[in-house]
Write an enzyme that holds these catalytic residues in place. Structure first.
Site, PDB file in Angstrom:
ATOM      1  N   GLY A  71       3.093 -33.511  30.149  1.00 26.33           N
ATOM      2  CA  GLY A  71       2.256 -32.553  30.853  1.00 26.33           C
ATOM      3  C   GLY A  71       2.833 -31.158  30.758  1.00 26.33           C
ATOM      4  N   GLN A 114       4.027 -22.403  32.958  1.00 29.52           N
ATOM      5  CA  GLN A 114       5.205 -22.761  32.151  1.00 29.52           C
ATOM      6  C   GLN A 114       5.223 -22.054  30.807  1.00 29.52           C
ATOM      7  OE1 GLN A 114       4.643 -27.225  32.891  1.00 29.52           O
ATOM      8  NE2 GLN A 114       6.849 -27.014  32.693  1.00 29.52           N
ATOM      9  N   CYS A 120      10.903 -32.319  34.061  1.00 28.96           N
ATOM     10  CA  CYS A 120      10.002 -31.195  33.801  1.00 28.96           C
ATOM     11  C   CYS A 120      10.476 -30.464  32.549  1.00 28.96           C
ATOM     12  CB  CYS A 120      10.027 -30.240  34.998  1.00 28.96           C
ATOM     13  SG  CYS A 120       8.939 -28.816  34.821  1.00 28.96           S
ATOM     14  N   LEU A 121       9.540 -30.064  31.704  1.00 22.53           N
ATOM     15  CA  LEU A 121       9.909 -29.341  30.480  1.00 22.53           C
ATOM     16  C   LEU A 121      10.578 -27.999  30.794  1.00 22.53           C
ATOM     17  CD1 LEU A 121       6.853 -30.032  28.132  1.00 22.53           C
ATOM     18  CD2 LEU A 121       9.091 -31.139  28.119  1.00 22.53           C
ATOM     19  N   HIS A 138       2.229 -33.495  39.604  1.00 16.89           N
ATOM     20  CA  HIS A 138       3.304 -32.614  39.125  1.00 16.89           C
ATOM     21  C   HIS A 138       2.724 -31.318  38.544  1.00 16.89           C
ATOM     22  CE1 HIS A 138       7.320 -32.015  36.988  1.00 16.89           C
ATOM     23  NE2 HIS A 138       6.538 -31.138  36.383  1.00 16.89           N
ATOM     24  N   GLU A 139       1.702 -31.449  37.690  1.00 18.37           N
ATOM     25  CA  GLU A 139       1.141 -30.253  37.038  1.00 18.37           C
ATOM     26  C   GLU A 139       0.380 -29.378  38.038  1.00 18.37           C
ATOM     27  OE1 GLU A 139       2.477 -29.643  34.370  1.00 18.37           O
ATOM     28  OE2 GLU A 139       3.136 -31.674  33.926  1.00 18.37           O
ATOM     29  N   HIS A 160       2.636 -27.153  39.911  1.00 20.46           N
ATOM     30  CA  HIS A 160       3.024 -25.943  39.156  1.00 20.46           C
ATOM     31  C   HIS A 160       2.036 -24.801  39.395  1.00 20.46           C
ATOM     32  CE1 HIS A 160       6.509 -26.886  36.724  1.00 20.46           C
ATOM     33  NE2 HIS A 160       5.958 -27.987  36.219  1.00 20.46           N
TER      34      HIS A 160
HETATM   35 NI    NI Z   1       6.846 -29.530  35.201  1.00 17.18          NI
END
Ligand code: NI
Length: 153
Positions: A46, A51, A88-89, A130-131, A134
């Site tokens: 995701g 991000q 998380c990326l 999660h997304e 953000h």
């Molecule tokens: Ni994330």
């Protein structure tokens, strides 16, 4: 199509509330394509627009069943609980235990402006939560129970 730089934890961008997308323009479509490229390139499941430095309510998810594009997503109901490991990326190599709803119903527009309803469970439900966090400036470490663990490899 292009791979964009992923904003890392500690950057203010990840703490902002994103604005809704008013109209799906060519620019929006390029953003989505780039977000998918960036997510796949990083082996993520995701990615949310902040991000890649864009403060709009857009995210992309692929938990193994193909890409899901969510524009102006809203969670309309949740059910139960699941506790599991999350990363998380924007915080590479770090993981923690986060409790999320077991099931989530969410509504969002896709890249063509069609409104879709998602009945998600398991990893897909976790990824949606999660997304969407953000998009409101919330990161998973805000919700970790116990320690954030570093992967050593
Ligand atoms: Ni994330």
């Amino acid at each position: 199509m292009a791979i964009r730089n992923i904003v890392k934890f500690g950057d203010d961008t990840l703490r902002k509330t994103c604005k809704p997308v008013d109209a799906i323009t060519k620019r929006t479509k390029i953003l989505i394509e780039d977000m998918l490229d960036t997510m796949y390139n990083a082996d993520g499941v995701g990615l949310a627009a902040p991000q890649v430095g864009v403060l709009r309510r857009v995210c992309v998810i692929d938990v193994g069943n193909g890409p899901v594009v969510m524009i102006n997503p809203v969670i309309t109901s949740t059910e139960g609980e699941q506790t599991g490991t999350e990363g998380c990326l924007s915080n590479p190599g770090k993981y923690g235990t986060v409790t999320r709803p077991a099931k989530v119903t969410a509504t969002a527009m896709d890249e063509n402006g069609e409104v879709k309803v998602y009945e998600a469970e398991g990893l897909f439900a976790r990824a949606i939560c999660h997304e969407l966090d953000h998009l409101d400036g919330v990161v998973f470490t805000d919700k970790v129970t116990g320690d954030v663990i570093s992967e050593n490899n």
